[in-house]
Design an enzyme around this catalytic site. Structure first.
Site, PDB file in Angstrom:
ATOM      1  N   SER A 198       1.713  23.456  37.265  1.00  0.00           N
ATOM      2  CA  SER A 198       2.028  24.635  37.422  1.00  0.00           C
ATOM      3  C   SER A 198       3.794  24.918  37.102  1.00  0.00           C
ATOM      4  O   SER A 198       4.539  24.196  37.527  1.00  0.00           O
ATOM      5  CB  SER A 198       1.692  25.211  38.727  1.00  0.00           C
ATOM      6  OG  SER A 198       2.390  26.283  39.104  1.00  0.00           O
ATOM      7  N   LYS A 238       1.123  19.988  43.466  1.00  0.00           N
ATOM      8  CA  LYS A 238       1.184  19.932  41.969  1.00  0.00           C
ATOM      9  C   LYS A 238       2.429  18.768  41.617  1.00  0.00           C
ATOM     10  O   LYS A 238       2.376  17.981  40.779  1.00  0.00           O
ATOM     11  CB  LYS A 238       1.428  21.264  41.393  1.00  0.00           C
ATOM     12  CG  LYS A 238       0.500  22.223  41.447  1.00  0.00           C
ATOM     13  CD  LYS A 238      -0.789  21.897  40.563  1.00  0.00           C
ATOM     14  CE  LYS A 238      -1.957  22.745  40.692  1.00  0.00           C
ATOM     15  NZ  LYS A 238      -3.244  22.124  40.447  1.00  0.00           N
ATOM     16  N   TYR A 259       0.918  24.148  48.323  1.00  0.00           N
ATOM     17  CA  TYR A 259       0.240  24.084  47.232  1.00  0.00           C
ATOM     18  C   TYR A 259       0.918  23.586  45.835  1.00  0.00           C
ATOM     19  O   TYR A 259       0.903  22.800  45.392  1.00  0.00           O
ATOM     20  CB  TYR A 259      -0.232  25.567  46.904  1.00  0.00           C
ATOM     21  CG  TYR A 259      -0.685  25.754  45.199  1.00  0.00           C
ATOM     22  CD1 TYR A 259      -1.858  25.266  45.017  1.00  0.00           C
ATOM     23  CD2 TYR A 259       0.347  26.428  44.465  1.00  0.00           C
ATOM     24  CE1 TYR A 259      -2.101  25.197  43.540  1.00  0.00           C
ATOM     25  CE2 TYR A 259      -0.016  26.347  43.024  1.00  0.00           C
ATOM     26  CZ  TYR A 259      -1.167  25.886  42.403  1.00  0.00           C
ATOM     27  OH  TYR A 259      -1.686  26.018  41.317  1.00  0.00           O
TER      28      TYR A 259
HETATM   29  P1  NAD Z   1     -10.077  28.539  40.104  1.00  0.00           P
HETATM   30  O1  NAD Z   1     -10.186  28.491  41.588  1.00  0.00           O
HETATM   31  O2  NAD Z   1     -10.782  29.914  39.426  1.00  0.00           O
HETATM   32  O3  NAD Z   1     -10.744  27.304  39.550  1.00  0.00           O
HETATM   33  C1  NAD Z   1     -10.760  25.949  40.446  1.00  0.00           C
HETATM   34  C2  NAD Z   1     -12.301  25.316  40.410  1.00  0.00           C
HETATM   35  O4  NAD Z   1     -12.116  24.213  40.851  1.00  0.00           O
HETATM   36  C3  NAD Z   1     -13.114  26.280  41.210  1.00  0.00           C
HETATM   37  O5  NAD Z   1     -14.397  26.627  40.297  1.00  0.00           O
HETATM   38  C4  NAD Z   1     -13.381  25.745  42.539  1.00  0.00           C
HETATM   39  O6  NAD Z   1     -14.885  25.707  42.732  1.00  0.00           O
HETATM   40  C5  NAD Z   1     -13.374  24.080  42.104  1.00  0.00           C
HETATM   41  N1  NAD Z   1     -12.788  23.285  43.024  1.00  0.00           N
HETATM   42  C6  NAD Z   1     -11.883  23.391  43.847  1.00  0.00           C
HETATM   43  N2  NAD Z   1     -11.902  22.033  44.677  1.00  0.00           N
HETATM   44  C7  NAD Z   1     -12.683  21.316  44.220  1.00  0.00           C
HETATM   45  C8  NAD Z   1     -13.283  20.232  44.616  1.00  0.00           C
HETATM   46  N3  NAD Z   1     -12.810  19.600  45.639  1.00  0.00           N
HETATM   47  N4  NAD Z   1     -14.261  19.698  44.002  1.00  0.00           N
HETATM   48  C9  NAD Z   1     -14.976  20.091  42.896  1.00  0.00           C
HETATM   49  N5  NAD Z   1     -14.704  21.511  42.473  1.00  0.00           N
HETATM   50  C10 NAD Z   1     -13.543  22.110  43.092  1.00  0.00           C
HETATM   51  O7  NAD Z   1      -8.708  28.593  39.814  1.00  0.00           O
HETATM   52  P2  NAD Z   1      -7.853  28.513  38.384  1.00  0.00           P
HETATM   53  O8  NAD Z   1      -6.927  29.646  38.215  1.00  0.00           O
HETATM   54  O9  NAD Z   1      -8.922  28.335  37.316  1.00  0.00           O
HETATM   55  O10 NAD Z   1      -6.970  27.260  38.212  1.00  0.00           O
HETATM   56  C11 NAD Z   1      -7.378  25.902  37.842  1.00  0.00           C
HETATM   57  C12 NAD Z   1      -6.322  24.935  38.028  1.00  0.00           C
HETATM   58  O11 NAD Z   1      -5.045  25.296  37.369  1.00  0.00           O
HETATM   59  C13 NAD Z   1      -6.000  24.722  39.453  1.00  0.00           C
HETATM   60  O12 NAD Z   1      -5.858  23.638  39.591  1.00  0.00           O
HETATM   61  C14 NAD Z   1      -4.947  25.534  39.717  1.00  0.00           C
HETATM   62  O13 NAD Z   1      -3.940  25.040  40.616  1.00  0.00           O
HETATM   63  C15 NAD Z   1      -4.110  25.396  38.302  1.00  0.00           C
HETATM   64  N6  NAD Z   1      -3.285  26.466  38.043  1.00  0.00           N
HETATM   65  C16 NAD Z   1      -3.774  27.824  38.008  1.00  0.00           C
HETATM   66  C17 NAD Z   1      -2.676  28.952  37.898  1.00  0.00           C
HETATM   67  C18 NAD Z   1      -3.183  30.307  38.125  1.00  0.00           C
HETATM   68  O14 NAD Z   1      -2.399  31.282  37.982  1.00  0.00           O
HETATM   69  N7  NAD Z   1      -4.435  30.584  37.846  1.00  0.00           N
HETATM   70  C19 NAD Z   1      -1.343  28.454  37.421  1.00  0.00           C
HETATM   71  C20 NAD Z   1      -0.930  27.325  37.458  1.00  0.00           C
HETATM   72  C21 NAD Z   1      -1.768  26.093  37.714  1.00  0.00           C
HETATM   73  C1  WQD Z   2       3.347  38.142  39.946  1.00  0.00           C
HETATM   74  C2  WQD Z   2       4.724  39.269  39.972  1.00  0.00           C
HETATM   75  C3  WQD Z   2       4.936  39.494  42.335  1.00  0.00           C
HETATM   76  C4  WQD Z   2       1.064  41.183  43.503  1.00  0.00           C
HETATM   77  C5  WQD Z   2       1.565  32.774  41.402  1.00  0.00           C
HETATM   78  C6  WQD Z   2       1.766  31.449  42.019  1.00  0.00           C
HETATM   79  C7  WQD Z   2       2.311  30.234  41.217  1.00  0.00           C
HETATM   80  C8  WQD Z   2       0.818  30.183  39.888  1.00  0.00           C
HETATM   81  C9  WQD Z   2       0.281  31.817  39.551  1.00  0.00           C
HETATM   82  C10 WQD Z   2      -0.741  28.698  40.362  1.00  0.00           C
HETATM   83  C11 WQD Z   2       5.781  38.912  41.106  1.00  0.00           C
HETATM   84  C12 WQD Z   2       4.445  40.830  41.780  1.00  0.00           C
HETATM   85  C13 WQD Z   2       2.301  40.626  42.648  1.00  0.00           C
HETATM   86  C14 WQD Z   2       1.291  42.465  43.776  1.00  0.00           C
HETATM   87  C15 WQD Z   2       3.535  42.679  42.913  1.00  0.00           C
HETATM   88  N1  WQD Z   2      -0.325  29.757  40.495  1.00  0.00           N
HETATM   89  N2  WQD Z   2       3.418  41.315  42.529  1.00  0.00           N
HETATM   90  N3  WQD Z   2       2.219  43.178  43.711  1.00  0.00           N
HETATM   91  O1  WQD Z   2       3.817  34.739  42.225  1.00  0.00           O
HETATM   92  O2  WQD Z   2       4.446  34.553  39.956  1.00  0.00           O
HETATM   93  O3  WQD Z   2       2.670  33.036  40.614  1.00  0.00           O
HETATM   94  O4  WQD Z   2       0.219  32.760  40.645  1.00  0.00           O
HETATM   95  O5  WQD Z   2       0.027  27.552  40.184  1.00  0.00           O
HETATM   96  O6  WQD Z   2       2.214  29.252  41.813  1.00  0.00           O
HETATM   97  O7  WQD Z   2       2.786  31.499  42.906  1.00  0.00           O
HETATM   98  O8  WQD Z   2       2.105  35.629  40.278  1.00  0.00           O
HETATM   99  O9  WQD Z   2       0.757  37.431  40.018  1.00  0.00           O
HETATM  100  O10 WQD Z   2       1.310  36.881  42.497  1.00  0.00           O
HETATM  101  O11 WQD Z   2       3.061  37.752  40.907  1.00  0.00           O
HETATM  102  O12 WQD Z   2       4.431  43.441  42.870  1.00  0.00           O
HETATM  103  O13 WQD Z   2       0.318  43.018  44.451  1.00  0.00           O
HETATM  104  O14 WQD Z   2       3.936  40.478  40.444  1.00  0.00           O
HETATM  105  O15 WQD Z   2       6.148  39.792  43.208  1.00  0.00           O
HETATM  106  O16 WQD Z   2       7.073  39.413  40.792  1.00  0.00           O
HETATM  107  P1  WQD Z   2       3.407  34.507  40.974  1.00  0.00           P
HETATM  108  P2  WQD Z   2       1.837  36.891  40.918  1.00  0.00           P
END
Ligand code: NAD
Ligand code: WQD
Length: 331
Positions: free
Chosen positions: A124, A152, A148
């Site tokens: 991330s 990562k 979290y």
């Molecule tokens: P998500 O929660 O939709 O998907 C994660 C999946 O993993 C879910 O289906 C959940 O049931 C499964 N899971 C969790 N723990 C598990 C375990 N111990 N065993 C088996 N399955 C398990 O999330 P996402 O948004 O699709 O994110 C996927 C990956 O990408 C995550 O590792 C997340 O940290 C990373 N990521 C997400 C974002 C984002 O903003 N969505 C940003 C950066 C990184």
């Molecule tokens: C985006 C912008 C908020 C909600 C998070 C995690 C990051 C990554 C992605 C996994 C910011 C603003 C938000 C609301 C708002 N996940 N906001 N009102 O914080 O950039 O990232 O998700 O790795 O680790 O921290 O994403 O969508 O929450 O916010 O004003 O109700 O929207 O302040 O500027 P963020 P976000």
């Protein structure tokens, strides 16, 4: 290739399954469904018209995951399974460290045991902490503000050490910026439990009338209009980035930003959503959210140069597809 996709029933995982299948790969999904539903797998099958092998297994259950490796001739693994709610990670740090780190360790251990040499990991942009934008892969990682983010950064270090000890093992660490939007079919998308933490699903639920108005967290940041700036990227672009990463994996540790390189403020996103979907979004400005940074966007040039991948969908596409999914979703 036969690709094991952990977390394949989740938001990014399900879209990546579609992209992998469309690129001619076979996917084997392992997911414990702690944050997703089994019918997402049915929807992936419906979109692609192909079979998906699915195991409802926890990746921290080594004996069960071992059987999956034993039963399938796996060429590579894409590891999405993890817990991802930043706020919850502060309240339940041990759940996050256990789930996210033990999962990564067991999977990399089984890769060594079964000679699976391709490993793509969901990292991330949060690992950049408070560096100066744009974030570049060569930057020194700064401490993150929550467990979290630590999971990562630690998973990246664990995988890097495993590569050092096993030179045949190749890893790609993909640092996603802000994935949003949904598959164009409207069949799969982001469906968070409860009130969304993230901006796009929140806006989409305001559009639907499920939530009354958006709370914009602060308008006094040093940005274009005072609201926070992020690099929103279409989830199908992220999905296609994974296909490129596993198909073109070089030896050693490969680190790539998956972003567009474009920053968009909260108010710019609201305006784009209104324009794309012809819907008014009510909002009010409230206090800054604790832990937020002013700006976060990628230098996206390395993935373009080395993987031949770049994001193709713009912010209007993201808003239109997010709304199409939300409109149809009954959850
Ligand atoms: P998500 O929660 O939709 O998907 C994660 C999946 O993993 C879910 O289906 C959940 O049931 C499964 N899971 C969790 N723990 C598990 C375990 N111990 N065993 C088996 N399955 C398990 O999330 P996402 O948004 O699709 O994110 C996927 C990956 O990408 C995550 O590792 C997340 O940290 C990373 N990521 C997400 C974002 C984002 O903003 N969505 C940003 C950066 C990184
Ligand atoms: C985006 C912008 C908020 C909600 C998070 C995690 C990051 C990554 C992605 C996994 C910011 C603003 C938000 C609301 C708002 N996940 N906001 N009102 O914080 O950039 O990232 O998700 O790795 O680790 O921290 O994403 O969508 O929450 O916010 O004003 O109700 O929207 O302040 O500027 P963020 P976000």
């Amino acid at each position: 290739m036969n690709i094991l996709v952990t977390g394949g029933a989740g938001y990014i995982g399900s879209h990546t399954c579609v992209a992998l299948i469309e690129a001619g790969h076979t996917v084997i999904v392992v997911d414990n469904l702690c944050n997703s539903k089994a019918d997402t797998i049915d929807r992936v099958k419906e979109i692609t018209n192909k079979e998906v092998i699915f195991y409802k297994i926890d990746v921290t259950d080594e004996a069960k995951v071992d059987k999956v490796f034993l039963n399938h001739d796996i060429d590579g693994i894409i590891h999405f399974a993890g817990l991802k709610a930043v706020g919850e990670s502060v309240e339940k740090p041990l759940d996050y460290y256990y789930n996210n780190l033990v999962g990564t360790m067991i999977l990399s251990k089984l890769c060594q045991k079964y000679n699976v040499n391709k490993f793509v990991f969901s990292s991330s942009a949060t690992v950049y902490g408070n560096n100066t934008v744009p974030f570049v892969e060569t930057m020194e990682l700064l401490p993150t503000t929550n467990p979290y983010g630590e999971t990562k950064a630690m998973s990246e270090r664990i995988l890097t050490d495993v590569v050092k000890a096993n030179p045949d093992f190749s890893v790609s660490l993909l640092r996603y910026f802000n994935p949003v939007g949904a598959h164009k079919s409207g069949l799969i998308g982001e469906a968070p439990n409860g009130i969304p933490n993230n901006l796009m699903p929140y806006v989409a639920q305001v559009a639907k009338g499920k939530l009354e108005k958006l709370r914009v967290f602060g308008n006094d940041y040093p940005t274009v209009d005072g609201t926070g700036v992020r690099d929103y990227i279409h989830v199908m672009d992220i999905a296609e980035g994974h296909v490129a990463a596993i198909e073109r994996l070089n030896e050693g540790v490969n680190i790539f930003n998956l972003g567009t390189g474009q920053g968009t403020s909260v108010l710019q996103l609201v305006k784009a959503f209104e324009e794309a979907n012809d819907i008014k979004i009510s909002y009010e400005i409230v206090e800054r959210r604790l832990g937020d940074i002013a700006e976060c966007y990628a230098d996206a040039s390395k993935a373009k140069r080395e993987l031949g991948w770049q994001a193709r969908r713009n912010i209007i596409d993201m808003c239109r597809d997010a709304w199409r999914f939300e409109k149809n979703y009954e959850g």
